[in-house]
Design a protein around this motif. Structure first.
Motif, PDB file in Angstrom:
ATOM      1  N   ASP A   1     -11.022  -9.512   2.623  1.00 53.73           N
ATOM      2  CA  ASP A   1     -10.858  -8.218   2.760  1.00 53.73           C
ATOM      3  C   ASP A   1      -9.967  -7.143   2.227  1.00 53.73           C
ATOM      4  O   ASP A   1     -10.314  -6.046   2.626  1.00 53.73           O
ATOM      5  CB  ASP A   1      -8.547  -8.672   3.849  1.00 53.73           C
ATOM      6  N   ASP A   2     -10.032  -7.249   0.827  1.00 51.96           N
ATOM      7  CA  ASP A   2      -9.935  -6.072  -0.059  1.00 51.96           C
ATOM      8  C   ASP A   2     -11.295  -4.925  -0.125  1.00 51.96           C
ATOM      9  O   ASP A   2     -11.732  -3.812   0.535  1.00 51.96           O
ATOM     10  CB  ASP A   2     -10.082  -6.463  -1.511  1.00 51.96           C
ATOM     11  N   VAL A   3     -13.100  -6.163   0.437  1.00 59.54           N
ATOM     12  CA  VAL A   3     -14.175  -5.341   0.800  1.00 59.54           C
ATOM     13  C   VAL A   3     -14.174  -4.547   2.119  1.00 59.54           C
ATOM     14  O   VAL A   3     -14.297  -3.398   1.717  1.00 59.54           O
ATOM     15  CB  VAL A   3     -15.491  -6.047   0.136  1.00 59.54           C
ATOM     16  N   ALA A   4     -13.219  -5.122   2.939  1.00 60.70           N
ATOM     17  CA  ALA A   4     -12.653  -4.462   4.446  1.00 60.70           C
ATOM     18  C   ALA A   4     -11.936  -3.340   3.891  1.00 60.70           C
ATOM     19  O   ALA A   4     -11.806  -2.884   5.500  1.00 60.70           O
ATOM     20  CB  ALA A   4     -12.864  -5.598   4.968  1.00 60.70           C
ATOM     21  N   GLY A   5     -11.647  -2.907   3.091  1.00 64.02           N
ATOM     22  CA  GLY A   5     -10.111  -2.361   2.737  1.00 64.02           C
ATOM     23  C   GLY A   5      -9.070  -2.003   3.668  1.00 64.02           C
ATOM     24  O   GLY A   5      -8.316  -1.506   3.780  1.00 64.02           O
ATOM     25  N   ARG A   6      -8.953  -3.662   3.379  1.00 62.20           N
ATOM     26  CA  ARG A   6      -7.736  -3.607   3.945  1.00 62.20           C
ATOM     27  C   ARG A   6      -6.964  -5.089   3.147  1.00 62.20           C
ATOM     28  O   ARG A   6      -7.335  -5.420   2.024  1.00 62.20           O
ATOM     29  CB  ARG A   6      -7.859  -5.147   5.275  1.00 62.20           C
ATOM     30  N   CYS A   7      -5.604  -5.001   2.958  1.00 63.38           N
ATOM     31  CA  CYS A   7      -4.654  -5.797   2.385  1.00 63.38           C
ATOM     32  C   CYS A   7      -3.354  -6.395   3.132  1.00 63.38           C
ATOM     33  O   CYS A   7      -2.497  -5.338   3.594  1.00 63.38           O
ATOM     34  CB  CYS A   7      -3.854  -4.738   1.476  1.00 63.38           C
ATOM     35  N   TYR A   8      -3.105  -7.582   3.307  1.00 62.67           N
ATOM     36  CA  TYR A   8      -2.267  -8.562   4.149  1.00 62.67           C
ATOM     37  C   TYR A   8      -0.902  -8.281   3.234  1.00 62.67           C
ATOM     38  O   TYR A   8       0.092  -9.265   3.885  1.00 62.67           O
ATOM     39  CB  TYR A   8      -2.809  -9.280   5.097  1.00 62.67           C
ATOM     40  N   LEU A   9      -1.184  -8.468   1.705  1.00 69.90           N
ATOM     41  CA  LEU A   9       0.124  -8.480   0.968  1.00 69.90           C
ATOM     42  C   LEU A   9       1.308  -7.837   1.019  1.00 69.90           C
ATOM     43  O   LEU A   9       1.117  -6.500   0.806  1.00 69.90           O
ATOM     44  CB  LEU A   9      -0.451  -9.314  -0.617  1.00 69.90           C
ATOM     45  N   PRO A  10       2.745  -8.439   1.657  1.00 69.04           N
ATOM     46  CA  PRO A  10       3.614  -6.980   1.523  1.00 69.04           C
ATOM     47  C   PRO A  10       3.649  -6.283   0.012  1.00 69.04           C
ATOM     48  O   PRO A  10       3.173  -6.916  -1.070  1.00 69.04           O
ATOM     49  CB  PRO A  10       4.697  -7.952   1.667  1.00 69.04           C
ATOM     50  N   VAL A  11       3.259  -4.971   0.709  1.00 74.34           N
ATOM     51  CA  VAL A  11       4.414  -4.084  -0.568  1.00 74.34           C
ATOM     52  C   VAL A  11       4.695  -4.599  -1.584  1.00 74.34           C
ATOM     53  O   VAL A  11       5.054  -3.869  -2.943  1.00 74.34           O
ATOM     54  CB  VAL A  11       4.273  -2.987   0.355  1.00 74.34           C
ATOM     55  N   ASP A  12       6.614  -5.073  -1.069  1.00 75.21           N
ATOM     56  CA  ASP A  12       7.170  -5.330  -1.817  1.00 75.21           C
ATOM     57  C   ASP A  12       6.745  -6.404  -2.269  1.00 75.21           C
ATOM     58  O   ASP A  12       7.421  -6.357  -4.151  1.00 75.21           O
ATOM     59  CB  ASP A  12       8.537  -6.358  -0.928  1.00 75.21           C
ATOM     60  N   TRP A  13       6.095  -7.147  -2.228  1.00 74.71           N
ATOM     61  CA  TRP A  13       5.551  -8.325  -3.126  1.00 74.71           C
ATOM     62  C   TRP A  13       4.577  -7.887  -4.438  1.00 74.71           C
ATOM     63  O   TRP A  13       4.451  -7.887  -5.322  1.00 74.71           O
ATOM     64  CB  TRP A  13       4.501  -9.150  -2.611  1.00 74.71           C
ATOM     65  N   LEU A  14       3.641  -6.665  -4.375  1.00 75.94           N
ATOM     66  CA  LEU A  14       2.478  -6.186  -4.650  1.00 75.94           C
ATOM     67  C   LEU A  14       3.947  -5.428  -6.481  1.00 75.94           C
ATOM     68  O   LEU A  14       3.487  -5.266  -7.295  1.00 75.94           O
ATOM     69  CB  LEU A  14       1.826  -4.981  -4.101  1.00 75.94           C
ATOM     70  N   VAL A  15       4.499  -5.222  -5.363  1.00 76.87           N
ATOM     71  CA  VAL A  15       5.413  -4.218  -6.347  1.00 76.87           C
ATOM     72  C   VAL A  15       6.467  -4.718  -7.513  1.00 76.87           C
ATOM     73  O   VAL A  15       7.073  -4.932  -8.618  1.00 76.87           O
ATOM     74  CB  VAL A  15       6.669  -3.545  -5.871  1.00 76.87           C
ATOM     75  N   GLU A  16       6.511  -6.318  -6.661  1.00 74.54           N
ATOM     76  CA  GLU A  16       7.566  -6.948  -7.368  1.00 74.54           C
ATOM     77  C   GLU A  16       6.626  -7.257  -8.634  1.00 74.54           C
ATOM     78  O   GLU A  16       6.933  -7.755 -10.203  1.00 74.54           O
ATOM     79  CB  GLU A  16       7.879  -8.445  -6.570  1.00 74.54           C
ATOM     80  N   MET A  17       4.976  -7.615  -8.320  1.00 73.02           N
ATOM     81  CA  MET A  17       4.297  -8.550  -9.882  1.00 73.02           C
ATOM     82  C   MET A  17       3.681  -7.084 -10.276  1.00 73.02           C
ATOM     83  O   MET A  17       2.777  -7.311 -11.017  1.00 73.02           O
ATOM     84  CB  MET A  17       3.049  -9.186  -8.519  1.00 73.02           C
ATOM     85  N   ASP A  18       3.956  -5.929 -10.299  1.00 68.10           N
ATOM     86  CA  ASP A  18       3.465  -4.810 -10.662  1.00 68.10           C
ATOM     87  C   ASP A  18       2.627  -4.233 -10.552  1.00 68.10           C
ATOM     88  O   ASP A  18       1.261  -4.576 -11.530  1.00 68.10           O
ATOM     89  CB  ASP A  18       4.028  -5.126 -12.118  1.00 68.10           C
ATOM     90  N   MET A  19       1.358  -4.550  -9.414  1.00 67.97           N
ATOM     91  CA  MET A  19       0.325  -4.576  -9.009  1.00 67.97           C
ATOM     92  C   MET A  19       0.023  -2.999  -8.111  1.00 67.97           C
ATOM     93  O   MET A  19       0.467  -3.683  -7.052  1.00 67.97           O
ATOM     94  CB  MET A  19      -0.310  -5.657  -8.031  1.00 67.97           C
ATOM     95  N   PRO A  20      -0.712  -2.178  -7.812  1.00 68.06           N
ATOM     96  CA  PRO A  20      -0.845  -1.124  -7.556  1.00 68.06           C
ATOM     97  C   PRO A  20      -1.757  -1.619  -5.875  1.00 68.06           C
ATOM     98  O   PRO A  20      -2.763  -2.366  -6.326  1.00 68.06           O
ATOM     99  CB  PRO A  20      -1.659  -0.173  -8.365  1.00 68.06           C
ATOM    100  N   PRO A  21      -1.476  -0.641  -5.653  1.00 67.71           N
ATOM    101  CA  PRO A  21      -2.089  -0.884  -4.262  1.00 67.71           C
ATOM    102  C   PRO A  21      -3.401  -0.708  -4.497  1.00 67.71           C
ATOM    103  O   PRO A  21      -3.687   0.355  -4.956  1.00 67.71           O
ATOM    104  CB  PRO A  21      -1.318  -0.479  -3.501  1.00 67.71           C
ATOM    105  N   GLY A  22      -4.078  -1.604  -3.824  1.00 65.21           N
ATOM    106  CA  GLY A  22      -5.712  -1.321  -4.061  1.00 65.21           C
ATOM    107  C   GLY A  22      -6.863  -1.342  -4.932  1.00 65.21           C
ATOM    108  O   GLY A  22      -8.249  -1.873  -5.603  1.00 65.21           O
TER     109      GLY A  22
END
Length: 310
Positions: free
Chosen positions: A183-204
């Motif tokens: 999905d990342d290669v296709a430019g998509r991400c289905y992980l909730p933004v809240d989860w990414l923030v929680e794990m301190d991972m910048p979107p993309g």
């Protein structure tokens, strides 16, 4: 529609599932002949919509769709025409028309799936866990509801439809966990933004090696959520006729195994694509044969599980 026309659509649909999904093709063989044919017909429509939306062929490859809004409009128009009983000229959409007419399937389920394609066409991303479940309902839970009707569940049996939806959610969560890299290669991400923030991972940037341990935590979370929905779905499956219960429980095991394998691999989950071997599929089919013999359970659906919109 004449018998010859229907037979041609069934043959088309059989070929579609054989190429598009070996797992579903294997599970579908367990249905009785009438349910099996309708399951194939429904699959053919789902596969065609997905291919149109994503620029794929039988679920494989991915090409940039130049005008996703136009593709969505085509999907919506052909779907609505098929549900109205019109011939569309596209065998996959005509297949939907046959299933809808033969089962008196509520049209809202098919239209809810189309709305899932609309979310992707709009490059929608989930902000919260609830957003994630809403997306999973549109692209998979709605299909679970349609399959339940194909197997004879009454559109008025809301609890069993909820269980069918739960299985679709479990399947989609497993897919999301497995396909994070693709999905990342296709430019998509289905992980909730809240989860990414929680794990301190910048979107993309979640697929970068530096974040792989944190990503594995989220993949395990997806697998845990999938298992909860799968457990609920298994209760509903025991209410089905034996061969349908057998097929559903086999599919639950096969797809549940994907989520569990992603979680078990940890940081290496996306080095190679997680697949279920032929031997493992046969094992789940054999195990499901016994599980389907158990008497239906009256166990209530857990109150904390996300519930599809009414």
């Amino acid at each position: 529609m004449g018998n010859a026309d229907r037979a041609a659509l069934v043959a088309f649909a059989r070929d579609s599932i054989a190429v598009g999904s070996k797992s579903f093709a294997a599970a579908s063989k367990l249905f009785d002949p009438g349910v099996r044919e309708r399951a194939w017909l429904l699959y053919a429509w789902c596969r065609r919509c997905d291919d149109l939306a994503d620029g794929q062929v039988a679920g494989h490859g991915h090409e940039t769709v130049e005008d996703p809004a136009a593709r969505l409009a085509e999907i919506r128009d052909l779907t609505e025409r098929a549900l109205a009983g019109e011939r569309t000229g596209d065998p996959a959409f005509d297949a939907l028309g046959v299933v809808a007419a033969e089962t008196e399937m509520p049209h809202r389920f098919a239209l809810d799936l189309v709305e899932g394609f609309a979310l992707d066409a709009a490059d929608w991303r989930p902000r919260s866990e609830d957003d994630l479940y809403r997306y999973c309902y549109h692209v998979a839970g709605s299909v679970g509801c349609m399959m339940a009707v194909v197997m004879g569940v009454s559109p008025e049996d809301e609890d069993t439809l909820d269980r069918a939806c739960d299985l679709g959610l479990a399947f989609q969560l497993a897919n999301i966990a497995r396909d994070i890299g693709e999905d990342d290669v296709a430019g998509r991400c289905y992980l909730p933004v809240d989860w990414l923030v929680e794990m301190d991972m910048p979107p993309g940037e979640h697929m970068k090696p530096f974040y792989r341990k944190r990503l594995a935590v989220l993949a395990k979370r997806l697998a845990t959520r999938a298992e909860a929905f799968e457990s609920s779905a298994r209760i509903g499956a025991t209410r089905l006729p034996y061969r349908s219960a057998w097929a559903v429980l086999a599919a639950a095991g096969i797809y549940g195994g994907i989520a569990r394998e992603v979680a078990a691999r940890g940081e290496r989950a996306w080095d190679t694509r997680v697949v279920t071997s032929k031997a493992a599929k046969l094992g789940w089919i054999a195990k499901a044969a016994g599980e389907a013999l158990r008497p239906p359970s009256g166990k209530a659906r857990p109150s904390g599980l996300w519930t599809r919109p009414r």
